[in-house]
Design a protein around this motif. Structure first.
Motif, PDB file in Angstrom:
ATOM      1  N   ARG A 134       3.065  -5.782   6.766  1.00  0.00           N
ATOM      2  CA  ARG A 134       4.174  -6.346   7.545  1.00  0.00           C
ATOM      3  C   ARG A 134       3.936  -7.814   7.889  1.00  0.00           C
ATOM      4  NH1 ARG A 134       2.084  -7.031  12.414  1.00  0.00           N
ATOM      5  NH2 ARG A 134       0.416  -5.606  13.061  1.00  0.00           N
ATOM      6  N   CYS A 135       2.668  -8.277   7.800  1.00  0.00           N
ATOM      7  CA  CYS A 135       2.334  -9.677   8.117  1.00  0.00           C
ATOM      8  C   CYS A 135       2.512 -10.618   6.932  1.00  0.00           C
ATOM      9  CB  CYS A 135       0.871  -9.777   8.580  1.00  0.00           C
ATOM     10  SG  CYS A 135       0.536  -9.042  10.195  1.00  0.00           S
ATOM     11  N   LEU A 136       2.729 -10.082   5.746  1.00  0.00           N
ATOM     12  CA  LEU A 136       2.655 -10.904   4.536  1.00  0.00           C
ATOM     13  C   LEU A 136       3.982 -11.563   4.168  1.00  0.00           C
ATOM     14  CD1 LEU A 136       0.442  -8.614   2.254  1.00  0.00           C
ATOM     15  CD2 LEU A 136      -0.268 -10.523   3.724  1.00  0.00           C
ATOM     16  N   HIS A 137       3.853 -12.765   3.618  1.00  0.00           N
ATOM     17  CA  HIS A 137       4.989 -13.508   3.057  1.00  0.00           C
ATOM     18  C   HIS A 137       4.552 -14.089   1.725  1.00  0.00           C
ATOM     19  CE1 HIS A 137       7.308 -13.789   6.946  1.00  0.00           C
ATOM     20  NE2 HIS A 137       6.086 -13.579   7.416  1.00  0.00           N
ATOM     21  N   ARG A 138       5.449 -14.081   0.760  1.00  0.00           N
ATOM     22  CA  ARG A 138       5.132 -14.682  -0.539  1.00  0.00           C
ATOM     23  C   ARG A 138       5.159 -16.204  -0.439  1.00  0.00           C
ATOM     24  NH1 ARG A 138       7.538  -9.903  -1.721  1.00  0.00           N
ATOM     25  NH2 ARG A 138       6.453  -8.640  -3.286  1.00  0.00           N
ATOM     26  N   ILE A 139       4.213 -16.840  -1.105  1.00  0.00           N
ATOM     27  CA  ILE A 139       4.108 -18.295  -1.081  1.00  0.00           C
ATOM     28  C   ILE A 139       4.942 -18.877  -2.216  1.00  0.00           C
ATOM     29  CG2 ILE A 139       2.532 -20.263  -1.245  1.00  0.00           C
ATOM     30  CD1 ILE A 139       0.279 -18.359  -0.370  1.00  0.00           C
TER      31      ILE A 139
END
Length: 348
Positions: A134-139
């Motif tokens: 839930r903390c992740l975002h794609r760069i």
């Protein structure tokens, strides 16, 4: 035998109780991913913990580092949405109560149960770190690792300057403290349309004040050699700043903010300071000023910041003074502590 890795570990609450240690590689659990760390930026809070001058609880021993990016190395159970090899950046709210009223309102950054990487749970100054998906975002593909690792302080500044400050086009904004957060607040204030951004520091901050002018500040002031309030009066209508952002690391800066803000104006406090305030808050009443705290960030802030980094509208590169291997952590900490470096990034 479990695999091990090198990590920068704070092992006690006494000054300089930080060292490079061999620790086990973590195993991703339910809803988690294991990231191979590509880059981890050093935050002022890491330096505070190194010197034992922090004003928050630290669960030692703990691996430092909460500003980081990496690639997904392994996915835990029921951790959908990402795959091995994905290049990602992580938020800092490692532990939250997902059933709390604040979390359900999208304000999980304010959840009392929140614990962050690098002080509440193990952080990313290591080869690997486990992270809730839930903390992740794609760069975005055009954002390099060392810039992606600085997305977190950009999010702190965005939360303070956009979410929690009513800056309007043409406003006079004063930013107290030219640390990384203050510099980024100055940059984002200009993106919001502020007509004047006055960045304030002390004599030893000369290089940081100069960096602020490249990031978006329109004016700077050394408060040790110049009367900042008088300088501010020449930049507007003489009544003070519409918005003051207190990004300094000392409690006394709030006194300056109360002095510089115009009647009916707004103060956003994002800088920490564990010292007693030791001044009257009567000016807050007399001027009918709004005082707003700002802490951390949430999912939409991260998405906005990543778009700004990708477009180049926000560029934290002038802050970056050194990129170094993990083994050089101490010289980077010392460089940030003595002011030689604004920001350093470690590459495990």
């Amino acid at each position: 035998m479990a695999a091990t890795m090198r990590a920068v570990v704070q092992f006690d609450l006494k000054p300089k109780s930080v060292e490079l240690r061999d620790v086990p590689v973590p195993e991703p659990g339910e809803g988690e991913a294991l990231l191979q760390v590509s880059a981890v930026a050093i935050c002022g809070s890491d330096v505070h913990q190194y010197h034992a001058t922090q004003s928050w609880k630290v669960a030692v021993p703990v691996i430092l580092g909460h500003e980081f990016c990496g690639r997904v190395a392994r996915i835990g159970r029921n951790a959908a949405g990402f795959a091995e090899g994905d290049r990602v950046v992580s938020e800092t709210a490692a532990v939250i109560d997902e059933t709390s009223p604040l979390t359900r309102q999208g304000k999980y950054n304010l959840d009392p149960a929140r614990k962050g990487f690098g002080y509440g749970v193990d952080g990313a100054m290591a080869s690997f770190v486990k992270v809730p998906v839930r903390c992740l975002h794609r760069i975005p593909g055009n954002v390099p690792d060392e810039i992606a690792a600085m997305a977190e302080p950009c999010c702190v500044a965005y939360q303070a300057t956009v979410v929690n400050s009513p800056i309007k086009p043409g406003d006079v904004v004063a930013v107290l403290g030219p640390g990384p957060i203050g510099l980024l607040c100055a940059a984002i204030a200009r993106l919001r349309g502020a007509g004047v951004v006055l960045l304030a520091g002390v004599t030893k901050d000369r290089a940081r004040l100069a960096a602020g002018l490249t990031l978006g500040a329109t004016h700077t002031v050394d408060v040790q050699t110049e009367d900042g309030k008088e300088r501010l009066a020449t930049l507007g209508d003489g009544l003070g700043a519409d918005v003051v952002i207190d990004a300094a690391g000392v409690s006394a800066a709030l006194r300056t903010a109360l002095d510089w803000v115009r009647p009916g104006g707004h103060i956003t406090k994002v800088g920490w300071g564990r010292e007693p305030l030791a001044c009257s808050l009567d000016p807050l009443v007399q001027k009918a000023v709004t005082l707003q705290g700002s802490f951390s960030h949430t999912w939409p802030v991260w998405e906005s910041v990543l778009r700004l980094l990708s477009s180049g509208q926000l560029n934290p590169k002038p802050l970056l003074g050194r990129v170094a291997p993990l083994a050089d952590w101490q010289s980077c900490f010392d460089g940030m502590s003595d002011g030689a470096l604004i920001k350093a990034v470690l590459k495990p």
